[in-house]
Design a protein around this motif. Structure first.
Motif, PDB file in Angstrom:
ATOM      1  N   ASN A 101       0.825  -1.201   0.000  1.00  0.00           N
ATOM      2  CA  ASN A 101       0.000   0.000   0.000  1.00  0.00           C
ATOM      3  C   ASN A 101       0.864   1.259   0.000  1.00  0.00           C
ATOM      4  N   VAL A 102       1.887   1.260   0.833  1.00  0.00           N
ATOM      5  CA  VAL A 102       2.745   2.436   0.940  1.00  0.00           C
ATOM      6  C   VAL A 102       3.555   2.630  -0.344  1.00  0.00           C
ATOM      7  N   ALA A 103       3.926   1.523  -0.983  1.00  0.00           N
ATOM      8  CA  ALA A 103       4.760   1.601  -2.188  1.00  0.00           C
ATOM      9  C   ALA A 103       3.989   2.033  -3.425  1.00  0.00           C
ATOM     10  N   PHE A 104       2.672   1.936  -3.390  1.00  0.00           N
ATOM     11  CA  PHE A 104       1.880   2.138  -4.602  1.00  0.00           C
ATOM     12  C   PHE A 104       2.158   3.460  -5.321  1.00  0.00           C
ATOM     13  N   PRO A 105       2.159   4.616  -4.608  1.00  0.00           N
ATOM     14  CA  PRO A 105       2.430   5.866  -5.335  1.00  0.00           C
ATOM     15  C   PRO A 105       3.810   5.914  -5.956  1.00  0.00           C
ATOM     16  N   LEU A 106       4.776   5.227  -5.348  1.00  0.00           N
ATOM     17  CA  LEU A 106       6.118   5.202  -5.932  1.00  0.00           C
ATOM     18  C   LEU A 106       6.144   4.352  -7.199  1.00  0.00           C
ATOM     19  N   GLU A 107       5.394   3.259  -7.193  1.00  0.00           N
ATOM     20  CA  GLU A 107       5.289   2.431  -8.398  1.00  0.00           C
ATOM     21  C   GLU A 107       4.666   3.230  -9.534  1.00  0.00           C
ATOM     22  N   MET A 108       3.626   3.972  -9.232  1.00  0.00           N
ATOM     23  CA  MET A 108       2.963   4.780 -10.255  1.00  0.00           C
ATOM     24  C   MET A 108       3.892   5.861 -10.811  1.00  0.00           C
ATOM     25  N   ALA A 109       4.845   6.308  -9.960  1.00  0.00           N
ATOM     26  CA  ALA A 109       5.800   7.331 -10.391  1.00  0.00           C
ATOM     27  C   ALA A 109       7.019   6.734 -11.083  1.00  0.00           C
ATOM     28  N   GLY A 110       7.078   5.399 -11.165  1.00  0.00           N
ATOM     29  CA  GLY A 110       8.186   4.753 -11.863  1.00  0.00           C
ATOM     30  C   GLY A 110       9.475   4.675 -11.071  1.00  0.00           C
ATOM     31  N   VAL A 111       9.395   4.759  -9.752  1.00  0.00           N
ATOM     32  CA  VAL A 111      10.587   4.665  -8.913  1.00  0.00           C
ATOM     33  C   VAL A 111      11.102   3.220  -8.915  1.00  0.00           C
ATOM     34  N   GLY A 112      12.417   3.046  -9.040  1.00  0.00           N
ATOM     35  CA  GLY A 112      13.026   1.718  -9.097  1.00  0.00           C
ATOM     36  C   GLY A 112      12.826   0.917  -7.823  1.00  0.00           C
ATOM     37  N   ARG A 113      12.937  -0.389  -7.941  1.00  0.00           N
ATOM     38  CA  ARG A 113      12.606  -1.279  -6.826  1.00  0.00           C
ATOM     39  C   ARG A 113      13.449  -1.025  -5.591  1.00  0.00           C
ATOM     40  N   ALA A 114      14.776  -0.904  -5.752  1.00  0.00           N
ATOM     41  CA  ALA A 114      15.649  -0.735  -4.592  1.00  0.00           C
ATOM     42  C   ALA A 114      15.333   0.558  -3.852  1.00  0.00           C
ATOM     43  N   GLU A 115      15.178   1.650  -4.603  1.00  0.00           N
ATOM     44  CA  GLU A 115      14.861   2.923  -3.965  1.00  0.00           C
ATOM     45  C   GLU A 115      13.472   2.877  -3.352  1.00  0.00           C
ATOM     46  N   ARG A 116      12.560   2.213  -4.044  1.00  0.00           N
ATOM     47  CA  ARG A 116      11.187   2.112  -3.549  1.00  0.00           C
ATOM     48  C   ARG A 116      11.153   1.399  -2.199  1.00  0.00           C
ATOM     49  N   ALA A 125      13.551   1.053  -0.020  1.00  0.00           N
ATOM     50  CA  ALA A 125      14.216   1.852   1.010  1.00  0.00           C
ATOM     51  C   ALA A 125      13.296   2.963   1.511  1.00  0.00           C
ATOM     52  N   ARG A 126      12.575   3.608   0.588  1.00  0.00           N
ATOM     53  CA  ARG A 126      11.710   4.710   0.977  1.00  0.00           C
ATOM     54  C   ARG A 126      10.472   4.216   1.724  1.00  0.00           C
ATOM     55  N   VAL A 127       9.964   3.040   1.345  1.00  0.00           N
ATOM     56  CA  VAL A 127       8.834   2.457   2.063  1.00  0.00           C
ATOM     57  C   VAL A 127       9.238   2.110   3.492  1.00  0.00           C
ATOM     58  N   THR A 128      10.402   1.501   3.645  1.00  0.00           N
ATOM     59  CA  THR A 128      10.887   1.155   4.982  1.00  0.00           C
ATOM     60  C   THR A 128      11.043   2.403   5.845  1.00  0.00           C
ATOM     61  N   ALA A 129      11.600   3.466   5.246  1.00  0.00           N
ATOM     62  CA  ALA A 129      11.795   4.709   6.002  1.00  0.00           C
ATOM     63  C   ALA A 129      10.458   5.316   6.405  1.00  0.00           C
ATOM     64  N   ALA A 130       9.479   5.306   5.490  1.00  0.00           N
ATOM     65  CA  ALA A 130       8.171   5.886   5.791  1.00  0.00           C
ATOM     66  C   ALA A 130       7.466   5.105   6.889  1.00  0.00           C
ATOM     67  N   LEU A 131       7.516   3.781   6.818  1.00  0.00           N
ATOM     68  CA  LEU A 131       6.871   2.966   7.852  1.00  0.00           C
ATOM     69  C   LEU A 131       7.564   3.134   9.189  1.00  0.00           C
ATOM     70  N   ASP A 132       8.873   3.301   9.164  1.00  0.00           N
ATOM     71  CA  ASP A 132       9.606   3.514  10.404  1.00  0.00           C
ATOM     72  C   ASP A 132       9.187   4.836  11.054  1.00  0.00           C
ATOM     73  N   ARG A 133       8.933   5.854  10.231  1.00  0.00           N
ATOM     74  CA  ARG A 133       8.537   7.158  10.758  1.00  0.00           C
ATOM     75  C   ARG A 133       7.202   7.100  11.479  1.00  0.00           C
ATOM     76  N   VAL A 134       6.328   6.195  11.065  1.00  0.00           N
ATOM     77  CA  VAL A 134       5.017   6.092  11.712  1.00  0.00           C
ATOM     78  C   VAL A 134       4.946   4.903  12.670  1.00  0.00           C
ATOM     79  N   GLY A 135       6.096   4.284  12.939  1.00  0.00           N
ATOM     80  CA  GLY A 135       6.158   3.211  13.929  1.00  0.00           C
ATOM     81  C   GLY A 135       5.599   1.880  13.488  1.00  0.00           C
TER      82      GLY A 135
END
Length: 364
Positions: A106-121, A123-133
């Protein structure tokens, strides 16, 4: 306003209107929100607050007026930038999570739509989930989470693309009161910690006053007052704003040779405007309990609720017929007072009004 202007404002809306046929939904909205601040749009259902949010998001186009985001015109005459180009995150009332995807999906979906590569995607999903615990719940289904956890997933999805602005559309209204109060504190800390600029739609006064740097109280498609929470509480612009914020009782007073009167009570000189009638806001701070026999204003205790610092007491004022000159409601008018001790239901009390703590409004 040109298509590109220099601005220290994250959002600037000028003279916005929105019509559906001959029905005017929004009328002359002006808002300027500095970067890093939170604006709460507060008001009852149907006042236009969600419509205004949708105009900022690009889900609707204004009939007239302009909207700029960080100096870039995104809506106006011959200009309309679609939502995906506005660099906004959005958190909805119903969370809008896909049940067939994991939390991470769910968190990765907007990044997929934006064409962000898997590795960066990842990493950014992990960081976002960490920010909200919720880093430990990345592989779970949204249905396995509590309401508060689902809301955190929605927030993580809104911030994963690192938007400049996040829009919240009554994000806590589906939670119970206790969880909502906890989430308000957490959400406020998250917004401040991430340095976000936010617009937050709510009908809950406590949410708005807790979270926001500025609060726009909306009524019938217009902004009735735009101010800091402190200014709203201390100086409401109208009786209607004061009543909506539940700041105290608004009474209609009439003036005679002796001073002001209300529902058969001669209250004496209280200051106020030089007019035959006026509305006055009486907060608990504007009333002092005194002996019944010495009081011009008396009443009966209807309820007493314990609060952290004492009791909040509801008193129904005594009074016979309505004051015809002022058009007051007469019997049944209630006020709130504070008490260090618990008062009995039905107990009669005397009240003294403290003139320097009153807020006056012209009678309509």
């Amino acid at each position: 306003m040109s298509a590109r202007t220099k601005s220290d404002k994250a959002i600037c809306a000028k003279d916005l209107t929105l019509n559906y046929g001959t029905t005017q939904i929004l009328r002359g909205i002006d808002v300027a929100l500095p970067s890093g601040q939170t604006l709460a749009l507060l008001g009852p259902s149907g006042c236009g607050k969600t419509t205004l949010l949708r105009l900022v998001a690009g889900l609707l186009a204004p009939t007239t007026g302009e909207i700029a985001i960080h100096g870039q015109l995104v809506a106006g005459p011959s200009v309309f930038v679609p939502p995906e180009k506005r660099q906004l995150g959005m958190v909805f009332q119903d969370y809008a999570l896909w049940p067939h995807l994991t939390v991470a999906g769910n968190v990765a979906f907007p990044l997929e739509m934006a064409g962000v590569g898997r590795a960066e995607r990842e990493a950014r999903v992990t960081a976002a989930l960490d920010r909200v615990g919720l880093a430990a719940m990345a592989a779970r289904s949204p249905s396995a989470l509590s309401g508060g956890q689902q809301q955190r997933v929605a927030i993580a999805r809104a911030i994963v693309a690192e938007p400049r602005i996040v829009l919240f559309d009554e994000p806590l209204s589906n939670l119970d009161r206790e969880l909502r109060e906890t989430m308000v504190a957490e959400l406020g800390a998250l917004i401040r910690g991430l340095g976000l600029t936010a617009i937050y739609v709510t009908h809950d006064q406590s949410e708005a006053l807790t979270l926001a740097d500025q609060v726009a109280v909306m009524d019938s498609g217009q902004i009735a007052q735009l101010a800091s929470p402190e200014h709203l509480v201390e100086q409401p612009a109208s009786a209607k704003v004061a009543e909506f914020l539940r700041l105290g009782a608004v009474l209609r007073l009439s003036r005679d040779a002796k001073g002001w009167a209300c529902a058969g009570h001669d209250l004496g000189p209280l200051g106020g405007p030089q007019s035959a009638a006026a509305d006055v806001l009486i907060t608990p701070r504007a009333l002092r309990r005194i002996d019944v026999d010495a009081a011009a204003l008396t009443g009966e205790v209807l309820a007493a609720q314990f609060r952290d610092t004492g009791y909040a007491v509801t008193v129904r004022l005594d009074g016979a017929a309505a004051d015809a000159r002022a058009g007051t409601a007469g019997t049944g008018q209630t006020v709130q007072i504070s008490s260090d001790t618990r008062l009995r239901i039905g107990e009669r009390v005397g009240l003294q009004i403290l003139p320097d703590r009153l807020r006056w409004f012209p009678a309509p």
